[in-house]
Design a protein around this motif. Structure first.
Motif, PDB file in Angstrom:
ATOM      1  N   VAL A  79      41.334  39.951  37.600  1.00 37.18           N
ATOM      2  CA  VAL A  79      42.159  39.359  38.653  1.00 37.18           C
ATOM      3  C   VAL A  79      41.415  39.501  39.973  1.00 37.18           C
ATOM      4  CG1 VAL A  79      44.360  39.435  39.877  1.00 37.18           C
ATOM      5  CG2 VAL A  79      44.287  39.879  37.411  1.00 37.18           C
ATOM      6  N   MET A  80      41.126  38.383  40.604  1.00 42.39           N
ATOM      7  CA  MET A  80      40.350  38.374  41.829  1.00 42.39           C
ATOM      8  C   MET A  80      41.240  38.654  43.043  1.00 42.39           C
ATOM      9  SD  MET A  80      37.565  37.700  40.309  1.00 42.39           S
ATOM     10  CE  MET A  80      36.325  37.226  41.523  1.00 42.39           C
ATOM     11  N   PRO A  81      40.666  39.134  44.152  1.00 34.84           N
ATOM     12  CA  PRO A  81      41.469  39.364  45.362  1.00 34.84           C
ATOM     13  C   PRO A  81      42.222  38.122  45.826  1.00 34.84           C
ATOM     14  CG  PRO A  81      39.339  40.435  45.583  1.00 34.84           C
ATOM     15  CD  PRO A  81      39.285  39.641  44.304  1.00 34.84           C
ATOM     16  N   GLY A  87      35.378  50.483  47.095  1.00 32.17           N
ATOM     17  CA  GLY A  87      35.699  51.545  48.032  1.00 32.17           C
ATOM     18  C   GLY A  87      36.173  51.064  49.379  1.00 32.17           C
ATOM     19  N   LEU A  88      36.311  49.759  49.539  1.00 31.69           N
ATOM     20  CA  LEU A  88      36.752  49.217  50.828  1.00 31.69           C
ATOM     21  C   LEU A  88      38.263  49.358  50.963  1.00 31.69           C
ATOM     22  CD1 LEU A  88      34.709  45.878  50.873  1.00 31.69           C
ATOM     23  CD2 LEU A  88      34.185  47.980  52.122  1.00 31.69           C
ATOM     24  N   VAL A 114      39.664  44.009  52.178  1.00 33.69           N
ATOM     25  CA  VAL A 114      39.631  43.123  51.008  1.00 33.69           C
ATOM     26  C   VAL A 114      40.544  41.919  51.237  1.00 33.69           C
ATOM     27  CG1 VAL A 114      40.148  42.956  48.549  1.00 33.69           C
ATOM     28  CG2 VAL A 114      39.083  45.023  49.452  1.00 33.69           C
ATOM     29  N   VAL A 115      41.737  42.152  51.781  1.00 31.49           N
ATOM     30  CA  VAL A 115      42.666  41.063  52.056  1.00 31.49           C
ATOM     31  C   VAL A 115      42.070  40.101  53.084  1.00 31.49           C
ATOM     32  CG1 VAL A 115      44.895  40.503  53.115  1.00 31.49           C
ATOM     33  CG2 VAL A 115      44.747  42.312  51.398  1.00 31.49           C
ATOM     34  N   LEU A 126      41.356  36.181  52.444  1.00 27.63           N
ATOM     35  CA  LEU A 126      41.933  35.125  53.277  1.00 27.63           C
ATOM     36  C   LEU A 126      40.843  34.193  53.815  1.00 27.63           C
ATOM     37  CD1 LEU A 126      44.571  37.224  55.249  1.00 27.63           C
ATOM     38  CD2 LEU A 126      45.072  35.426  53.590  1.00 27.63           C
ATOM     39  N   GLU A 127      39.706  34.765  54.145  1.00 31.50           N
ATOM     40  CA  GLU A 127      38.589  33.944  54.635  1.00 31.50           C
ATOM     41  C   GLU A 127      38.095  33.001  53.546  1.00 31.50           C
ATOM     42  OE1 GLU A 127      35.748  36.775  55.952  1.00 31.50           O
ATOM     43  OE2 GLU A 127      36.881  37.360  57.747  1.00 31.50           O
TER      44      GLU A 127
END
Length: 848
Positions: free
Chosen positions: A442-444, A488-489, A494-495, A499-500
């Protein structure tokens, strides 16, 4: 700041060095790093590797750029592709050798003789072979030789167009460099693989090479990039590139020859009754598998336009199984593959198709760019995962043992009936799909898209979005799913990156507020990413939608409590409705329902009231059973946010099925019509989409995604299987399938006004679906809905009927099937219905 948990023992990284040196080394990176050494690859702390090194740009680093070009031209190290694991490929004369082997195939030679003799028999009956000067036997022999020669020439021409042409190592080196230049510009975060999985695959490949067996890769299919990424991985790992089955719609100038020389095998989209062509495909597949060459085909057939897996297609699978059934091939290795994207290049065109726009013919510009400039895209990353490979021969033997209950017997060709082969095909197809789901990442972007589309309200604040992404990530992992590593971010980062990648055309931002607030700009396109997660929660989603019958009533907790038998019946109904839409666990309705109940109970979403054995019962043998199900007090206090999540996942699909059922009312013959009413299926589906768009804009449909073409087509397939509609081929070649309502599902009309009456089997069926739909203010008054929706159905249906009548009169189009075809279709529908009733004891289909 929230930070995702990292496993205490990360899987080791994969070290792919020069040549075919493959080894392990400890994971030691907390964040992705990009090496300046082009022979190294990016690492991650959980065993994932970015498989392609960053390609130097001439403007930013001309020396490194020239060095890279030099390494590829000279074939230094692994770039040389000289010591692959697998059978020899990419040498001069490879395609000619393959062509000669296919032409010499005994099965093909026998088919050519058979077709020649059958043609001679026809010509003899029609008197075309008669001559005074030559005896009939001599004439037939000469004609046989001529026909066989002609058929052989045709076969050679077809084979030459069909087979892949892996003749030049210089070509494949250049192709790798060219494609990776494009991909690293589009997917700027690269292609990621699991170190453990590719090491296992490498070991399996070495064993297959020794046994001269093929690895059959069966990937999911969401993009043209799928087969490109698969070839890149095999090249980079030093594995034999697979021959890839590809539709000949992609065989257009420049791209077609390029792909064919990189491994594409061109086949027609439909074989029809062309026995020679089918035999040629079988002969080529036999040749590849007997030679131990790797092979790849997409289990879903075409690309998924919805983001979730499609039902399996059995055409090429049937050829693969036939190679083993016949004994011409001893064994092959099956390897299911999942390919996931942060963003899919072609989604824009998918949405146009799903909304009813004609599919554009493939062309070079769209193939390369997907409608955008590939040189300026930033689409995130690609994640490729390999399920544990398995022996196809062992799978066949195991399935035979289960079907025939003879565990010690190794089946021969004669042991398999037509029905048992079909069951085997279905078992293999759905096993592969299940395996793909098991390893899918499952990708971000999928997490973000899912959260945004499963929250109430117009938008969501940044902190709430981050909190729900963390919540969803934990739920995915708890259900055995995989999430693309966050390296580790913090989740906020990550969000933001996700979004970008999605971009402002999908997710908008409201400016000038105290907190950044996001909203779905294009819900239809964003649903593609939501659908990448739904398979993990389908059981809970169906259960929540069934419970909604009581939850939507409101009031006291007691009034929202649902008895277990009522819940089970509604879940059973919904599971039949979606049996071709989703991949369900194989344990059956009761086990799956229990799992979903206890999963929701563990998450504190529902509370279960268990039965208490009476004092007269033998409590040592009586297990408590679920009597009632209701929302937990914690879930009510939290505003039903977790329960709503599961409902929001499934509601668009329920809406689509309801729309499909309501649209069938358009098949009711007009008031003054006499005789059967057969309509063109495509025209009916187009009208159903028009009906859905109107209902959406008038407030009677909550989700615009419900009008998507693929989901509606799946609904019509279910209705045909249920015997609600009868589908047959038209007698007119300009029209494909024609459809009418089964006689016992025909609605009634008012004898005075001619208006449709809201009653009967079809209306009740649609109402049962509607009972699990999202409640809206326009739908609370059932009488108003019945009046308004039926009037609209009548209006669209009348236009459909008038349009079809006009075509029949002006264009001489006759949509009716022949009497023979109609009779067969009606009998098939009756037989299906009887089988369903016998199997389920009710008006149902297969279970969860």
């Amino acid at each position: 700041m929230s930070r995702p948990k990292v496993p205490s023992q990360a899987a080791p990284d994969l070290s792919i060095g020069l040549g075919d040196n493959v080894g392990l080394h400890p994971a030691g990176y907390n964040e992705p790093t990009i090496s300046t050494n082009p022979t190294q690859m990016r690492h991650s702390q959980d065993g994932e590797r970015e498989l392609i090194e960053t390609m130097s740009r001439f403007r930013t680093s001309p020396i490194d750029f020239l060095r890279e070009v030099s390494l590829h031209v000279s074939g230094t190290g692994w770039r040389g592709y000289d010591r692959i694991v697998g059978q020899p490929i990419f040498y001069p004369g490879f395609s000619e050798e393959m062509k000669a082997k296919v032409v010499a195939n005994p099965m093909l030679q026998a088919k050519i003789k058979e077709l020649a003799l059958r043609r001679i028999d026809v010509e003899e009956r029609e008197g075309l072979l008669y001559t005074k000067d030559v005896s009939m036997d001599v004439k037939k022999e000469r004609r046989r030789r001529d026909l066989e020669g002609s058929l052989l020439e045709v076969s050679e021409s077809i084979i030459d167009d069909m087979i892949c042409k892996m003749d030049s190592k210089r070509f494949i080196r250049g192709a790798y460099y060219f494609i990776t230049q494009l991909l690293t510009r589009a997917y700027h975060q690269g292609i990621h693989v699991s170190s453990e999985e590719v090491l296992r695959l490498h070991a399996v490949a070495e064993q297959a090479e020794r046994k001269k067996q093929s690895i059959i890769f069966l990937p999911s299919h969401r993009s043209h990039v799928d087969y490109v990424s698969m070839q890149i991985i095999c090249y980079r790992l030093g594995l034999g590139l697979p021959t890839v089955v590809a539709g000949d719609n992609l065989n257009f100038p420049i791209v077609g020859p390029f792909l064919q020389h990189a491994g594409a095998m061109w086949i027609r989209r439909s074989f029809g009754d062309d026995q020679l062509y089918s035999t040629l495909v079988q002969a080529y597949i036999d040749t590849l598998l007997k030679g131990g060459y790797n092979f790849e085909c997409f289990i879903e057939g075409g690309r998924s336009r919805t983001g979730k897996l499609l039902p399996p297609k059995f055409g090429i699978l049937g050829f693969l199984l036939e190679s083993l059934f016949s004994g011409r091939v001893e064994d092959a290795i099956i390897c299911p593959v999942s390919t996931q994207y942060d963003k899919v290049i072609e989604v824009d065109s998918y949405i146009s198709e799903l909304l009813g726009q004609p599919k554009k013919k493939e062309n070079l510009a769209d193939f390369v760019s997907g409608g955008s400039s590939i040189l300026s895209l930033k689409l995130g990353r690609v994640d490729v995962r390999f399920h544990e490979p398995f022996s196809l021969r062992e799978f066949i033997n195991d399935q035979f043992a289960k079907q025939e209950r003879i565990p010690s017997q190794i089946p021969t060709t004669e042991d398999w009936t037509k029905d048992s082969k079909l069951r085997l095909l279905r078992s293999l197809g759905y096993k592969v799909l299940s395996d793909i789901n098991d390893v899918s990442v499952v990708m971000p972007t999928a997490l973000i898209g899912t959260v945004i589309l499963t929250l109430r309200g117009r938008g969501v604040g940044r902190s709430e979005l981050v909190r729900r992404v963390d919540w969803l990530r934990e739920r995915v992992i708890s259900r055995g799913g995989r999430v693309a590593h966050f390296a580790g971010l913090p989740t906020e980062t990550v969000v933001q990156r996700g979004l970008e990648v999605l971009g402002p055309k999908l997710v908008g931002t409201v400016q000038g507020l105290p907190e950044e607030t996001y909203f779905a700009v294009d819900r239809f396109q964003l649903s593609f990413y939501r659908n990448m997660t739904i398979h993990l929660f389908i059981l809970e989603a169906l259960l929540s939608a069934a419970l909604y019958l009581k939850v939507k009533v409101g009031g006291s907790p007691e009034s929202q409590r649902m008895s277990y038998p009522q819940l089970r019946d509604q879940v059973f109904f919904l599971s039949q409705l979606f049996r071709g839409e989703f991949i369900f666990p194989p344990e059956g309705l009761t086990v799956n329902l229990e799992k979903a109940l206890h999963s929701l109970q563990a998450d504190n979403v529902v509370t279960l009231t268990m039965s208490t054995p009476s004092s007269s019962d033998d409590t040592t043998h009586t297990q408590p059973k679920v009597e009632f199900v209701e929302l937990s007090s914690t879930e009510r206090d939290s505003g039903r946010e977790n329960y709503d999540f599961y409902c929001f996942l499934i509601w668009p699909f329920i809406e689509a099925s309801w729309l499909g059922a309501i649209s069938l009312l358009m098949l009711t013959p007009p008031f003054h019509h006499t005789g059967d009413l057969w309509l063109d299926m495509k025209s009916l589906q187009d009208s159903a989409q028009l009906l859905g768009k109107t209902l959406y804009h008038q407030g009677d449909l909550s989700y615009f995604e419900a009008v998507n073409k693929e989901t509606l087509k799946n609904a019509y397939t279910r209705f045909e299987e249920e015997g609600i509609i009868v589908v047959s081929k038209s007698r007119d070649k300009r029209v494909d399938d024609t459809v009418k309502l089964a006689s016992d599902w025909l609605p009634q009309r008012d004898t005075y006004t001619g208006a449709l009456i809201p009653g009967g089997k079809l209306w009740s069926f649609a109402e049962t679906i509607s009972s699990s739909r999202r409640e809206g203010k326009n739908r609370r008054d059932g009488a108003t809905v019945a009046t308004r929706v039926l009037k609209l159905v009548e209006m669209v249906g009348r236009e459909l009927y008038d349009d079809m009548k006009g075509k029949m009169e002006k264009e001489r189009i006759d949509v009716r099937p022949s009497e023979e075809s109609a009779g067969r279709a009606i009998e098939t529908a009756k037989r299906r219905r009887r089988k369903i009733v016998q199997t389920t004891g009710a008006g149902g289909g297969s279970k969860l």
